[in-house]
Motif scaffolding. Structure first.
Motif, PDB file in Angstrom:
ATOM      1  N   ALA A 284       0.828  -1.205   0.000  1.00  0.00           N
ATOM      2  CA  ALA A 284       0.000   0.000   0.000  1.00  0.00           C
ATOM      3  C   ALA A 284       0.868   1.262   0.000  1.00  0.00           C
ATOM      4  N   ARG A 285       1.938   1.259   0.754  1.00  0.00           N
ATOM      5  CA  ARG A 285       2.823   2.420   0.821  1.00  0.00           C
ATOM      6  C   ARG A 285       3.504   2.671  -0.519  1.00  0.00           C
ATOM      7  N   LYS A 286       3.911   1.613  -1.185  1.00  0.00           N
ATOM      8  CA  LYS A 286       4.535   1.771  -2.501  1.00  0.00           C
ATOM      9  C   LYS A 286       3.520   2.283  -3.523  1.00  0.00           C
ATOM     10  N   TYR A 287       2.313   1.754  -3.450  1.00  0.00           N
ATOM     11  CA  TYR A 287       1.247   2.197  -4.350  1.00  0.00           C
ATOM     12  C   TYR A 287       0.913   3.671  -4.109  1.00  0.00           C
ATOM     13  N   ALA A 288       1.023   4.111  -2.841  1.00  0.00           N
ATOM     14  CA  ALA A 288       0.631   5.469  -2.469  1.00  0.00           C
ATOM     15  C   ALA A 288       1.661   6.530  -2.840  1.00  0.00           C
ATOM     16  N   GLU A 289       2.874   6.134  -3.119  1.00  0.00           N
ATOM     17  CA  GLU A 289       3.958   7.108  -3.291  1.00  0.00           C
ATOM     18  C   GLU A 289       3.685   8.174  -4.357  1.00  0.00           C
ATOM     19  N   PRO A 290       3.250   7.828  -5.578  1.00  0.00           N
ATOM     20  CA  PRO A 290       2.981   8.878  -6.574  1.00  0.00           C
ATOM     21  C   PRO A 290       1.925   9.867  -6.111  1.00  0.00           C
TER      22      PRO A 290
ATOM     23  N   THR B  20      -2.576   4.344   8.341  1.00  0.00           N
ATOM     24  CA  THR B  20      -1.456   4.976   9.042  1.00  0.00           C
ATOM     25  C   THR B  20      -0.171   4.829   8.234  1.00  0.00           C
ATOM     26  N   GLY B  21       0.035   3.646   7.671  1.00  0.00           N
ATOM     27  CA  GLY B  21       1.206   3.438   6.831  1.00  0.00           C
ATOM     28  C   GLY B  21       1.198   4.311   5.593  1.00  0.00           C
ATOM     29  N   VAL B  22       0.044   4.436   4.968  1.00  0.00           N
ATOM     30  CA  VAL B  22      -0.104   5.263   3.769  1.00  0.00           C
ATOM     31  C   VAL B  22       0.080   6.739   4.111  1.00  0.00           C
ATOM     32  N   ILE B  23      -0.560   7.187   5.176  1.00  0.00           N
ATOM     33  CA  ILE B  23      -0.476   8.589   5.573  1.00  0.00           C
ATOM     34  C   ILE B  23       0.958   8.992   5.897  1.00  0.00           C
ATOM     35  N   SER B  24       1.748   8.062   6.379  1.00  0.00           N
ATOM     36  CA  SER B  24       3.157   8.359   6.654  1.00  0.00           C
ATOM     37  C   SER B  24       3.851   8.869   5.396  1.00  0.00           C
ATOM     38  N   ARG B  25       3.550   8.243   4.258  1.00  0.00           N
ATOM     39  CA  ARG B  25       4.133   8.695   2.994  1.00  0.00           C
ATOM     40  C   ARG B  25       3.635  10.089   2.642  1.00  0.00           C
ATOM     41  N   TYR B  26       2.332  10.314   2.816  1.00  0.00           N
ATOM     42  CA  TYR B  26       1.745  11.623   2.497  1.00  0.00           C
ATOM     43  C   TYR B  26       2.315  12.725   3.386  1.00  0.00           C
ATOM     44  N   SER B  27       2.484  12.443   4.657  1.00  0.00           N
ATOM     45  CA  SER B  27       2.976  13.471   5.575  1.00  0.00           C
ATOM     46  C   SER B  27       4.422  13.850   5.265  1.00  0.00           C
ATOM     47  N   HIS B  28       5.233  12.860   4.913  1.00  0.00           N
ATOM     48  CA  HIS B  28       6.631  13.160   4.608  1.00  0.00           C
ATOM     49  C   HIS B  28       6.776  13.897   3.280  1.00  0.00           C
ATOM     50  N   ARG B  29       5.954  13.564   2.306  1.00  0.00           N
ATOM     51  CA  ARG B  29       6.032  14.272   1.026  1.00  0.00           C
ATOM     52  C   ARG B  29       5.517  15.700   1.176  1.00  0.00           C
TER      53      ARG B  29
END
Length: 326
Positions: free
Chosen positions: A172-178, A297-306
């Motif tokens: 999910a985190r990899k999918y969420a990156e873009p 939570t895992g996905v949002i971590s990517r969003y918050s850092h970007r």
């Protein structure tokens, strides 16, 4: 340090067998830590017949300790540092009330852990794993508690879900990156950003608004329950105000979908994170809604850092926290 949940729960049940058993559980912490415990509270209130569950912010629990907290209670406290004053005070109150005390901490030999009958330590993993984060530890315990006290029809489905959780979140985190990169660029100059969710995911909305946007990025935000959206908050919707929506996969989804439809018709700047796109369904149709906060939570971590990258505002920067007395 691997936790034997079956053994811990059995010990607790046996210790209270002649005193009337376990009748309630209190989850007590502050901020994002309190929000993470809300996942277990939602699960028990949805599935338990006899065990009552409650969530308290730590200082309120210490000042206004519920009368129902007694030797038939379990109190779970959480502090990553193990030294949060309000949480330590709450744990002391629980001890005075003869409740079973469980502390979830990220460091060994802390003031909080010294107040507990049982300590769930989550700081010794070689790398961060969502299956052993604080939210997951509390949820694993709650599932085991329900199984041993009342029986839980989907216990095995839950255990299987826990076994594949990290794999699902990693995908999910990899999918969420873009999407996270686009989100960061879209909102790098915003001063306000509201967050919607419902069900077990509402605690994630609270964490995003309170701990990520307000605390870490100094962006005005409000966590809005999708079921409450049409009872006041929707009046601020226009073409300029941005919204982030966590679209659940369980029973709550109908509330989230209704809010999204309105936002897309009358608003313009709407980001929707659909749990189904992140593979949450794979975790099992009867339990996925309870585990969805961990995936989000895992996905949002990517969003918050970007978002932090785009704003050039580190998630570690604070204006008051750690700098002034309060």
């Amino acid at each position: 340090m691997k936790i034997n949940y079956k053994e811990v729960v059995t010990k607790i049940i046996n210790s209270r067998e002649e005193r009337g058993g376990i009748r309630n559980i209190f989850f007590v912490a502050c901020g994002g830590s309190k929000a993470s415990l809300t996942t277990s509270d939602f699960f028990l209130n949805s599935e338990a017949d006899c065990i009552e569950s409650h969530v308290y912010t730590a200082k309120e629990f210490a000042l206004c300790t519920p009368k129902a907290c007694n030797n038939n209670s379990i109190v779970i406290t959480l502090s990553s540092s193990g030294s949060t004053p309000e949480v330590v005070e709450a744990a002391k109150n629980a001890k005075e009330k003869n409740a079973v005390s469980i502390a979830i901490v990220g460091k060994e030999d802390t003031e909080l852990s010294n107040q507990a009958d049982f300590v769930f330590y989550n700081g010794d993993e070689p790398k961060y794993q969502y299956s052993t984060c604080s939210m997951a530890l509390a949820l694993r315990f709650s599932v085991e508690l329900l199984q041993q006290t009342e029986g839980y029809e989907y216990y095995d489905e839950f255990q299987n879900a826990f076994s594949i959780l990290d794999e699902v979140i990693d995908r999910a985190r990899k999918y969420a990156e873009p999407g996270a990169i686009r989100f960061g660029e879209e909102h790098k100059n915003d001063n306000v950003l509201h967050v919607l969710a419902s069900g077990a995911n509402y605690n994630v909305a609270y964490t995003v608004a309170t701990c990520i946007l307000m605390e870490c990025q100094w962006i005005h935000s409000n966590p809005i329950h999708s079921g409450e959206f049409f009872h006041g908050p929707f009046e601020v919707v226009d073409k300029e105000v941005p919204f982030l929506v966590l679209l659940g996969v369980g029973r709550e989804r109908v509330m989230d979908v209704r809010a999204v439809k309105f936002l897309e018709e009358y608003g313009r700047r709407v980001t929707v994170l659909d749990g189904k796109e992140f593979g949450i369904d794979v975790l099992g149709k009867h339990v996925c809604e309870y585990l969805s906060p961990l995936v989000f939570t895992g996905v949002i971590s990517r969003y918050s850092h970007r978002l932090a990258d785009s704003r050039k505002h580190s998630v570690d920067v604070r204006r008051y926290m750690w700098h002034v007395n309060y």
